[in-house]
Design an enzyme around this catalytic site. Structure first.
Site, PDB file in Angstrom:
ATOM      1  N   TYR A  70       0.822  -1.203   0.000  1.00  0.00           N
ATOM      2  CA  TYR A  70       0.000   0.000   0.000  1.00  0.00           C
ATOM      3  C   TYR A  70       0.867   1.268   0.000  1.00  0.00           C
ATOM      4  O   TYR A  70       1.790   1.416   0.797  1.00  0.00           O
ATOM      5  CB  TYR A  70      -0.942   0.050   1.214  1.00  0.00           C
ATOM      6  CG  TYR A  70      -1.621   1.411   1.305  1.00  0.00           C
ATOM      7  CD1 TYR A  70      -2.641   1.731   0.416  1.00  0.00           C
ATOM      8  CD2 TYR A  70      -1.172   2.379   2.194  1.00  0.00           C
ATOM      9  CE1 TYR A  70      -3.221   2.995   0.435  1.00  0.00           C
ATOM     10  CE2 TYR A  70      -1.741   3.643   2.217  1.00  0.00           C
ATOM     11  CZ  TYR A  70      -2.772   3.945   1.328  1.00  0.00           C
ATOM     12  OH  TYR A  70      -3.323   5.197   1.335  1.00  0.00           O
ATOM     13  N   GLY A  77      -5.119   5.657  -0.790  1.00  0.00           N
ATOM     14  CA  GLY A  77      -6.526   5.717  -0.417  1.00  0.00           C
ATOM     15  C   GLY A  77      -7.370   4.731  -1.194  1.00  0.00           C
ATOM     16  O   GLY A  77      -7.068   3.537  -1.236  1.00  0.00           O
ATOM     17  N   HIS A 100      -1.538  17.310  -2.617  1.00  0.00           N
ATOM     18  CA  HIS A 100      -1.999  17.700  -1.281  1.00  0.00           C
ATOM     19  C   HIS A 100      -1.603  19.135  -0.918  1.00  0.00           C
ATOM     20  O   HIS A 100      -1.905  19.587   0.197  1.00  0.00           O
ATOM     21  CB  HIS A 100      -1.429  16.751  -0.224  1.00  0.00           C
ATOM     22  CG  HIS A 100      -2.197  15.477  -0.084  1.00  0.00           C
ATOM     23  ND1 HIS A 100      -1.700  14.247  -0.479  1.00  0.00           N
ATOM     24  CD2 HIS A 100      -3.445  15.229   0.385  1.00  0.00           C
ATOM     25  CE1 HIS A 100      -2.595  13.313  -0.249  1.00  0.00           C
ATOM     26  NE2 HIS A 100      -3.675  13.877   0.281  1.00  0.00           N
ATOM     27  N   ASN A 212       2.052  10.977   6.537  1.00  0.00           N
ATOM     28  CA  ASN A 212       0.950  10.113   6.956  1.00  0.00           C
ATOM     29  C   ASN A 212       0.927   9.916   8.467  1.00  0.00           C
ATOM     30  O   ASN A 212       0.956   8.804   8.971  1.00  0.00           O
ATOM     31  CB  ASN A 212       1.066   8.755   6.249  1.00  0.00           C
ATOM     32  CG  ASN A 212      -0.258   8.018   6.188  1.00  0.00           C
ATOM     33  OD1 ASN A 212      -1.309   8.633   6.247  1.00  0.00           O
ATOM     34  ND2 ASN A 212      -0.196   6.710   6.056  1.00  0.00           N
ATOM     35  N   ARG A 315     -15.702  29.773  46.560  1.00  0.00           N
ATOM     36  CA  ARG A 315     -15.543  28.591  47.417  1.00  0.00           C
ATOM     37  C   ARG A 315     -15.499  27.277  46.648  1.00  0.00           C
ATOM     38  O   ARG A 315     -15.004  26.267  47.155  1.00  0.00           O
ATOM     39  CB  ARG A 315     -16.613  28.542  48.497  1.00  0.00           C
ATOM     40  CG  ARG A 315     -18.037  28.398  48.029  1.00  0.00           C
ATOM     41  CD  ARG A 315     -18.962  28.475  49.247  1.00  0.00           C
ATOM     42  NE  ARG A 315     -20.323  28.810  48.898  1.00  0.00           N
ATOM     43  CZ  ARG A 315     -21.333  27.929  48.891  1.00  0.00           C
ATOM     44  NH1 ARG A 315     -21.112  26.666  49.179  1.00  0.00           N
ATOM     45  NH2 ARG A 315     -22.548  28.323  48.594  1.00  0.00           N
TER      46      ARG A 315
END
Length: 542
Positions: A70, A77, A100, A212, A315
């Site tokens: 891959y 993807g 990208h 990645n 408080r």
């Protein structure tokens, strides 16, 4: 690593080196490195370099078998079913970066970019990404020379890593685009050349290894966590000053109360406030409150001069601040685990000789941590804003002036002209409202993207950026609170402060004088913010 020239960098021979690849990187190291205060050496020990080389060798061995891997010999993807020949694998990596480069929004600041580069280098140095040692070395050399890629903030869904933001860092290593260096914006190749560096030509898997992962969101997260630790301490200090300014009941911070509900952060916050108030004569005890009122005797009813307990924002402060302290305890651990992980895909394991595809690029832990942190921070901001609102309101501030204006006789020519801290309370309320609005969880907004390959995403980067924003809002709330408290203390009598709070008061008053007439106050806020950043108030509160 090579010594790289940087004309803006002082060489600090005694600086503790940052060691990559051995799972030792801390939030505080990242924050210190991001501040770039002196030269910090970055090292990769021999065993780290060996692991990097072994995974790279395994990658080449597996590529030679022509099996589909891959992102190496397949598309990315939803294109993972499209296998290419090993000869074309490097060209595909170059395209990965190019398609990208589509980020938008404001540019990430230099601190965040430095933190991103350090965290990514640490991830790759763990030796499971198949990337060459020389690529990691170039990244480290750019860090040492303070050559910073220009990274737009927006574009990551935080699932298949911070693909878009990290592509700008990867592009820098290949000579693409522009960088910030030596005080200006220059071409990447120009900056590299000036520092004796050359861009790399990425081989199979290397672009994917660079982008990645979760390093961009982790950079925002680490810096937010480091700042939140400081704000937690300053929140305790603000509360102590407020108790003195309001002549509050110190009994609410007694150890007996908090040990009966022993959340560690709550117990610690109450203990810290008690210590900060040690020696104060501005505060009152339950006994003093009881003795100050009329004697009930045989009567059925008497009206006391004030309530025997303070309002919640005083408080219950340890119960709010304690949540932040306790949230930071686990958030710190989660972010350090993320920074010291191999957040990448696929991974090459030299021990088994295999390549494995999974989802370590997923930012789920970062997103969840940042959503929790920003909620806890915004709640503290709201708490401090409520304390400010009490201090400026003459109906609730136990005898102080309206809006903390200076005390003037009715016949004084200035009487009625001044409004003191009225405007500051409005500004503080606006900051608190924005912090609360920004604390909406980002991780619940998962969107299916990339042809339903990325069908469940983390939104961790958005959550981390939001946390950064809430940090900045709460910093400003703290600054306003400190100024308001010091004004109230001056009206009450600064000579009555405890030793620790007197020290904090003195530091603030060196920068921001008592408000004896209406004037602009934004410069006072800026001065106190710088004081907060110096760490001097932390040391008093810790």
């Amino acid at each position: 690593m090579r010594q790289v020239a940087n004309p803006n960098e002082s060489q600090a021979a005694d600086a503790e080196p940052i060691v990559l690849g051995l799972d030792r990187l801390t939030v505080q190291q990242v924050a210190s490195y991001a501040d770039r205060r002196g030269h910090v050496p970055v090292e990769m020990p021999p065993e780290v370099r060996l692991r990097i080389n072994q995974s790279n060798q395994l990658k080449h061995h597996l590529i030679a078998t022509k099996q589909p891997i891959y992102g190496v010999t397949t598309g990315f993807g939803d294109s993972a079913a499209r296998q290419i020949s090993p000869a074309r694998a490097a060209a595909m990596q170059a395209n990965l970066i190019l398609y990208h480069l589509n980020g938008s929004g404001a540019e990430a600041d230099a601190r965040t970019v430095r933190a991103t580069m350090l965290i990514r280098a640490n991830c790759l140095a763990r030796g499971y990404s198949g990337i060459r040692l020389e690529v990691i070395r170039l990244l480290v050399d750019c860090m040492q020379a303070d050559i910073l890629p220009v990274i737009p903030e927006r574009g990551s869904v935080g699932a298949s890593g911070d693909l878009v933001p990290l592509c700008y860092m990867a592009g820098m290593l290949t000579g693409i685009g522009e960088v910030d260096w030596n005080g200006g914006r220059v071409g990447t190749r120009q900056a590299l050349s000036a520092c004796g560096l050359e861009p790399v030509v990425l081989e199979a898997k290397e672009a994917l290894a660079l982008i990645n992962g979760t390093s961009f969101m982790s950079a925002y997260a680490a810096l937010a966590v480091a700042a939140a630790h400081r704000l937690a301490l300053i929140g305790d200090l603000c509360t102590a000053l407020c108790v003195e300014a309001m002549a509050g009941n110190v009994g609410a911070f007694d150890a007996i109360i908090h040990l009966q509900k022993p959340h560690p952060g709550q117990v610690e916050s109450a203990r810290r406030v008690r210590r900060l108030l040690d020696g104060s004569t501005s505060v009152v005890t339950a006994t003093q409150l009881a003795e100050a009122g009329p004697v009930l005797g045989e009567r059925g009813f008497v009206e006391l001069p004030r309530q025997v307990q303070d309002r919640y924002s005083i408080r219950c402060a340890p119960h709010v601040l304690g949540v932040l302290h306790d949230t930071l305890a686990w958030v710190d651990r989660w972010i350090e685990t993320e920074m010291n992980s191999t957040n990448d895909n696929p991974l090459f394991d030299p021990a088994s000789g295999t390549v494995l595809s999974g989802g370590n690029f997923y930012g789920g832990h970062v997103g969840q941590a940042m959503d929790a942190l920003k909620i806890a921070l915004a709640s503290v901001g709201d708490l401090l804003d409520r304390q400010v609102a009490l201090a400026v309101d003459e109906k609730f501030n136990n005898g102080l002036t309206a809006n903390l204006i200076p005390r003037l006789d009715d016949e004084d020519q200035e009487a009625g002209l001044h409004h003191g801290y009225k405007g500051m309370q409005i500004a503080c309320s606006a900051l608190a409202a924005e912090a609360l609005k920004t604390s909406l969880p980002a991780t619940v907004f998962s969107r299916s993207t990339e042809s339903h390959n990325q069908d469940k995403v983390s939104m961790g980067t958005i959550a981390a950026r939001d946390a950064r924003s809430v940090v900045e809002l709460v910093r400003n709330i703290c600054a306003i609170h400190l100024l308001v408290s010091c004004q109230a203390i001056d009206l009450r009598g600064a000579e009555r402060l405890g030793a620790a709070t007197r020290s904090a008061y003195g530091l603030i008053r060196k920068l921001a004088p008592f408000l004896d007439h209406d004037r602009r106050l934004d410069h006072d806020v800026t001065a106190v913010l710088k004081l907060m950043d110096s760490g001097e108030l932390d040391r008093i509160a810790a």
